[in-house]
Design a protein around this motif. Structure first.
Motif: not given
Lengths: 122, 143
Positions: A67, A71, A75, B22, B25, B29-30, B32-33, B36-38, B106, B119
């Motif tokens: 997943l 993602m 992107t 950028v 995004m 994105g990170r 949301i993941f 959802i994930d942990r 992670p 960075l």
């Protein structure tokens, strides 16, 4: 993912990023060279999508989260087209810097994707 | 002098907008993941991460449309966030449930260790944003 292909993609994205930022800072407007080089970076991302779909079927399974990988890849696939549209609409030097920034973003994201696919830190 | 409306970002400000987009995004994105994930692993850190992401999105919109008041608020929030959370993540990481977490691992959030996993862009960008907003408001006064 296929490591040699990832490395080619990474190096190209960095070279294109440097080129576009340098030309932009030198006052050049976007031209065929900068737009098409970012286009090439974008095409390689699409190639990476194909690789990522096919690879698991030939025994190249991702070790990390699929997943998270998708993602990043999803992107990454839309960034070069957006940057190119930007460069076509706004034809000034800063659009070249934007094109370069997009290429660098692809480089970083490709590196992260390779990590997710094959290197697990935790 | 120029007849152009000064409302929209122009020139180098456009680059700022692009880099913000950028980062927005990436952070969104990170986060949301992670949620959802942990989410259970580090709820405070991941909630902050999500809040940061939403603020980056707002900042991008504000800078792009020339909504200067919102731009000031969001960009300042990010600077405070990256400094405060960055410091906590280095000095007392257990406060955020981040003990032993690498800024590249992670559990990394956009503000961990002052944005090292990005960075240090999260640290540099709000400063550039504030400098640019100041320049813009000064130009608007002179015009």
């Amino acid at each position: 993912m296929i490591l040699p292909f990832t490395i080619v993609q990474l190096v190209l994205a960095c070279v294109v990023g440097l080129l576009c930022v340098a030309l932009g800072l030198a006052g050049r407007k976007p031209n065929d060279l900068t737009v098409l080089s970012v286009g090439t970076v974008g095409l390689l991302v699409i190639a990476q999508v194909v690789v990522a779909i096919v690879a698991p079927f030939v025994g190249n399974e991702p070790t990390g989260s699929l997943l998270e990988f998708w993602m990043y890849l999803g992107t990454a696939a839309i960034i070069p087209p957006l940057a190119i549209v930007w460069a076509l609409i706004e034809r000034n030097r800063w659009s070249n810097v934007v094109l370069g920034a997009a290429a660098f973003a692809i480089a970083v994201m490709t590196w992260r994707m390779e990590q997710i696919w094959s290197v697990q830190l935790a | 002098m120029s007849a152009q409306p000064r409302t929209r970002a122009s020139g180098i400000g456009r680059v700022l907008v692009a880099v913000y987009a950028v980062l927005a995004m990436a952070a969104l994105g990170r986060s949301i993941f992670q949620i959802i994930d942990r989410f259970d692993e580090a709820p405070i850190a991941y909630s902050l991460s999500a809040a940061a992401a939403v603020v980056y999105v707002l900042a991008t919109i504000a800078l792009a449309t020339g909504w200067d008041r919102l731009a000031w608020v969001t960009v300042s929030f990010e600077l405070v966030g990256v400094l405060v959370i960055g410091t906590i993540s280095v000095v007392v990481p257990e406060l955020l449930g981040l003990q032993g977490a690498s800024p590249f691992g992670p559990k990394a959030t956009v503000w961990s260790v002052f944005g090292a996993g990005y960075l240090f862009i999260p640290l540099v960008l709000p400063v550039l944003g504030i400098l640019w907003l100041r320049k813009r408001s000064r130009a608007a006064v002179e015009a």
